[in-house]
Design a protein around this motif. Structure first.
Motif, PDB file in Angstrom:
ATOM      1  N   UNK A 479      15.168  58.632  49.274  1.00 39.29           N
ATOM      2  CA  UNK A 479      16.245  58.085  48.667  1.00 39.29           C
ATOM      3  C   UNK A 479      16.740  58.701  47.248  1.00 39.29           C
ATOM      4  N   UNK A 480      15.860  58.964  46.281  1.00 40.80           N
ATOM      5  CA  UNK A 480      15.758  59.495  45.072  1.00 40.80           C
ATOM      6  C   UNK A 480      16.236  60.939  45.083  1.00 40.80           C
ATOM      7  N   UNK A 481      15.892  61.554  46.099  1.00 40.07           N
ATOM      8  CA  UNK A 481      16.369  62.934  46.128  1.00 40.07           C
ATOM      9  C   UNK A 481      17.789  63.171  46.652  1.00 40.07           C
ATOM     10  N   UNK A 482      18.130  61.996  47.765  1.00 38.84           N
ATOM     11  CA  UNK A 482      19.472  62.076  48.444  1.00 38.84           C
ATOM     12  C   UNK A 482      20.392  61.538  47.130  1.00 38.84           C
ATOM     13  N   UNK A 483      20.082  60.836  46.448  1.00 40.99           N
ATOM     14  CA  UNK A 483      21.026  60.446  45.124  1.00 40.99           C
ATOM     15  C   UNK A 483      21.080  61.540  44.123  1.00 40.99           C
ATOM     16  N   UNK A 484      20.167  62.152  43.744  1.00 46.03           N
ATOM     17  CA  UNK A 484      20.101  63.258  42.856  1.00 46.03           C
ATOM     18  C   UNK A 484      20.621  64.468  43.246  1.00 46.03           C
ATOM     19  N   UNK A 485      20.064  64.947  44.328  1.00 47.76           N
ATOM     20  CA  UNK A 485      20.244  66.354  44.606  1.00 47.76           C
ATOM     21  C   UNK A 485      21.581  66.614  45.737  1.00 47.76           C
ATOM     22  N   UNK A 486      21.941  67.877  45.629  1.00 45.60           N
ATOM     23  CA  UNK A 486      22.907  68.306  46.673  1.00 45.60           C
ATOM     24  C   UNK A 486      22.447  68.878  47.787  1.00 45.60           C
ATOM     25  N   UNK A 487      22.095  67.989  48.804  1.00 45.18           N
ATOM     26  CA  UNK A 487      21.443  68.660  49.901  1.00 45.18           C
ATOM     27  C   UNK A 487      22.003  69.010  51.096  1.00 45.18           C
ATOM     28  N   UNK A 488      23.203  68.992  51.029  1.00 46.52           N
ATOM     29  CA  UNK A 488      24.163  69.430  52.312  1.00 46.52           C
ATOM     30  C   UNK A 488      24.235  68.436  53.363  1.00 46.52           C
ATOM     31  N   UNK A 489      24.699  68.818  54.509  1.00 48.12           N
ATOM     32  CA  UNK A 489      24.956  67.988  55.618  1.00 48.12           C
ATOM     33  C   UNK A 489      23.466  67.283  56.228  1.00 48.12           C
ATOM     34  N   UNK A 490      23.356  66.196  56.583  1.00 48.80           N
ATOM     35  CA  UNK A 490      22.026  65.451  57.106  1.00 48.80           C
ATOM     36  C   UNK A 490      21.518  66.408  58.151  1.00 48.80           C
ATOM     37  N   UNK A 491      21.979  66.929  59.027  1.00 43.16           N
ATOM     38  CA  UNK A 491      21.228  67.944  59.884  1.00 43.16           C
ATOM     39  C   UNK A 491      20.923  69.043  59.466  1.00 43.16           C
ATOM     40  N   UNK A 492      21.428  69.668  58.340  1.00 45.29           N
ATOM     41  CA  UNK A 492      20.857  71.051  57.738  1.00 45.29           C
ATOM     42  C   UNK A 492      19.926  70.624  56.766  1.00 45.29           C
ATOM     43  N   UNK A 493      19.468  69.518  56.330  1.00 46.45           N
ATOM     44  CA  UNK A 493      18.500  69.166  55.336  1.00 46.45           C
ATOM     45  C   UNK A 493      17.176  69.694  55.537  1.00 46.45           C
ATOM     46  N   UNK A 494      16.374  70.156  54.569  1.00 47.57           N
ATOM     47  CA  UNK A 494      15.283  70.819  54.763  1.00 47.57           C
ATOM     48  C   UNK A 494      14.186  69.782  54.922  1.00 47.57           C
ATOM     49  N   UNK A 495      14.079  69.246  55.952  1.00 47.32           N
ATOM     50  CA  UNK A 495      12.950  67.998  56.037  1.00 47.32           C
ATOM     51  C   UNK A 495      11.383  68.568  56.137  1.00 47.32           C
ATOM     52  N   UNK A 496      11.241  69.762  56.481  1.00 46.15           N
ATOM     53  CA  UNK A 496       9.768  70.346  56.388  1.00 46.15           C
ATOM     54  C   UNK A 496       9.449  70.613  54.962  1.00 46.15           C
ATOM     55  N   UNK A 497      10.411  71.048  54.190  1.00 45.12           N
ATOM     56  CA  UNK A 497      10.118  71.454  53.165  1.00 45.12           C
ATOM     57  C   UNK A 497       9.909  70.120  52.115  1.00 45.12           C
ATOM     58  N   UNK A 498      10.779  69.196  52.355  1.00 44.74           N
ATOM     59  CA  UNK A 498      10.652  67.857  51.685  1.00 44.74           C
ATOM     60  C   UNK A 498       9.347  67.227  51.951  1.00 44.74           C
ATOM     61  N   UNK A 499       8.941  67.409  53.383  1.00 46.83           N
ATOM     62  CA  UNK A 499       7.790  66.850  53.763  1.00 46.83           C
ATOM     63  C   UNK A 499       6.516  67.440  53.114  1.00 46.83           C
ATOM     64  N   UNK A 500       6.443  68.765  52.723  1.00 44.64           N
ATOM     65  CA  UNK A 500       5.597  69.642  52.134  1.00 44.64           C
ATOM     66  C   UNK A 500       5.451  69.213  50.659  1.00 44.64           C
ATOM     67  N   UNK A 501       6.735  68.991  50.151  1.00 45.42           N
ATOM     68  CA  UNK A 501       6.605  68.682  48.645  1.00 45.42           C
ATOM     69  C   UNK A 501       6.012  67.195  48.622  1.00 45.42           C
ATOM     70  N   UNK A 502       6.299  66.352  49.496  1.00 43.95           N
ATOM     71  CA  UNK A 502       5.752  65.057  49.384  1.00 43.95           C
ATOM     72  C   UNK A 502       4.199  65.096  49.328  1.00 43.95           C
TER      73      UNK A 502
END
Length: 543
Positions: A479-502
């Protein structure tokens, strides 16, 4: 760099083995005007983790950590630029003091997970990669709501969560202080609110379907000095605390303390206890002038404790059956020239909207305050989906988006049978990461009224800090990333990249002692066998 939330721009120098700057015992901290709070935090928190003293330095110090306010940085007062130069050291420039502080949070992440501990593990080199990070938040309101009314959370838990919020660049703590099940803040003019209203005789374990009870009293409250401490601790971390006192519904704890606040012409309010179970409750405040005066006195004391602009009055889930059967309420509707009970509630909210505005504050409430007509200056917390927020934004009202189907962190995290006390629909880490606060159907002008977003956690079945950690994390990081970062449309978000950073972020949470839900499911002690929940099938409705 594995940063969370993801910065606007970040570049590193790789080179042969990577260029780094090493923090040493002699590395000075040069704090420019307006950076004192960030400097104190850096010495106290990073100093404790690293064992480094960060001695005060001056302009002539070489290879130092420099904190500066640079009002020319674009992106608003929370924007920052962090530069690590192997020969010159570190510079954190913020557009304002808050920007410097958020830059210091990024510096901590760059130092590695051990920078999140409270004492150094052993002698080691503390290195930073040569890099340049330029960053600014998407939203000005990046909130977390903590319900301390249903299950009281001691002051040290609130302070700890302020630190966790700061680590994730969240800047609004919404404290839900009153409800049917407890009143959690000292009001000196009305002491029975805590003498009586802060304690219930027993507690339902699970929701109403559960046959289980905790057969011992539950309660607690914050003194006014506790609140002053919480607010000051938050302010040092550039976090605003927004209080919520729920009216006219969710008020049985107050009525138990002062029965005259209830609808005495409908039932014997002197027999009402602080509520021991959960759910929407018919026992609401009477719509009288005496009740208005009582809450004006309550709010007057709270305004002295909470200096922020916004004051939350709840306004949600107020059944009107008692008003419909109350001669006093019927007379009030006629006296004020209203049509029905919905307008009667709206009139009450409008009263406090004007009252707060006269004192330089703004009212905010749950989206039910739209019913019967919204007060002119009020803002809306849109929780029943997007609909209330869309209506409010189109009418020119500011909105904080917190739809339950997306960012209610008390909802279950999987459909596995070992998920503790499963509530509502499944909301996974990825679901939260793909949440979009701004509905696409709004025009640019209407979307400008979406001033922020907030994740909410209700504590009916969250009865300890350990359970709180499990339900909030890791989803609050997404949620913090959604609130802070400009991530683009939900379907286009880099979920694998976020999962790797997690994977790196889990190590930070471990260092902080956060008992989060592991990706593979709950640990044995995080399960709650035998306690019923209220799971729902399929995806949550989009309203």
């Amino acid at each position: 760099m594995d940063l969370i939330p993801l910065p606007s721009q970040g570049t590193t120098e790789t080179g042969d083995g990577g260029a780094v700057f090493t923090l040493r015992a002699r590395t000075a901290l040069v704090a420019g005007p307006g950076t004192d709070a960030a400097a104190r935090w850096l010495r106290g928190t990073l100093g404790a983790a690293t064992g480094l003293p960060f001695p005060a330095g001056g302009p002539s110090d070489a290879a130092a950590v420099r904190l500066v306010v640079d009002g020319t940085l674009p992106g608003g007062p929370e924007a920052y630029r962090l530069t690590v130069d192997p020969s010159a050291g570190v510079e954190i420039a913020g557009a304002g003091p808050a920007g410097v502080f958020w830059g210091a949070q990024t510096l901590r992440q760059l130092l590695g997970p051990d920078a999140f501990r409270r004492a150094p593990l052993a002698e080691r080199a503390w290195t930073l990669p040569a890099c340049r990070v330029t960053d600014a938040p998407r939203f000005g309101w990046r909130g977390f709501m903590l319900d301390v009314a249903r299950h009281f959370m001691p002051k040290d838990v609130v302070l700890r969560y302020l630190d966790l919020m700061a680590a994730h660049k969240l800047n609004v703590l919404h404290l839900h202080l009153t409800d049917d099940q407890g009143w959690r803040v000292e009001i000196r003019r009305h002491p029975r609110l805590t003498e009586v209203g802060a304690w219930r005789e027993r507690t339902k374990v699970g929701l109403r379907e559960s046959p289980l009870w905790e057969e011992r009293p539950h309660g607690g409250y914050y003194t006014q000095d506790d609140i002053r401490e919480i607010v000051a601790y938050a302010a040092a971390r550039h976090i605003t605390v927004v209080p919520e006192v729920d009216i006219p519904g969710h008020s049985q704890a107050a009525i138990a303390a002062y029965p005259e606040l209830g609808n005495t012409d409908v039932l014997d309010t002197s027999a009402l206890p602080v509520l021991t179970s959960w759910g929407v409750n018919p026992n609401v405040l009477a719509p009288t002038e005496a009740v208005l005066r009582f809450y004006e006195e309550v709010f007057t004391e709270l305004l002295e404790l909470f200096p922020g602009t916004f004051f939350h009055v709840g306004g949600d889930e107020c059944p009107k059956e008692q008003w419909a059967g109350s001669p006093t309420a019927k007379d009030r509707i006629v006296e004020l020239g209203l049509r029905d009970e919905e307008e009667l509630q709206s009139r009450l909210i409008r009263h406090f909207d004007r009252w707060l505005a006269e004192r330089g504050r703004r009212l905010i409430g749950w989206d039910e305050i739209l019913e019967g007509g919204l007060a002119e200056g009020a803002a809306v917390s849109s929780w029943r989906g997007y609909g209330g927020g869309i209506t409010a934004a189109r009418a020119g009202h500011d909105v904080v988006m917190c739809p339950e189907g997306h960012v209610y962190l008390n909802w279950r995290q999987s459909d596995a049978p070992d998920e503790p006390v499963p509530i509502a629909h499944v909301r996974t880490l990825e679901d939260v990461y793909r949440f979009e606060p701004v509905p696409p159907e709004l025009t640019a002008g209407e979307a400008a009224h979406i001033i922020g977003t907030q994740a909410n956690v209700w504590t009916e079945v969250i009865d300890s800090p350990r359970v709180l950690d499990y339900m909030v994390f890791p989803r609050l990081a997404a949620f913090a990333e959604v609130a802070w970062s400009a991530l683009g449309a939900p379907a286009d978000r880099d979920w694998p990249g976020f999962e790797a950073r997690m994977r790196t972020h889990y190590a930070r949470l471990d260092a902080l002692g956060v008992e989060y839900r592991p990706p593979g499911g709950p640990r044995p002690w995080q399960r709650r066998p035998g306690v019923l929940g209220r799971p729902k099938d399929g995806p949550p409705p989009i309203v």
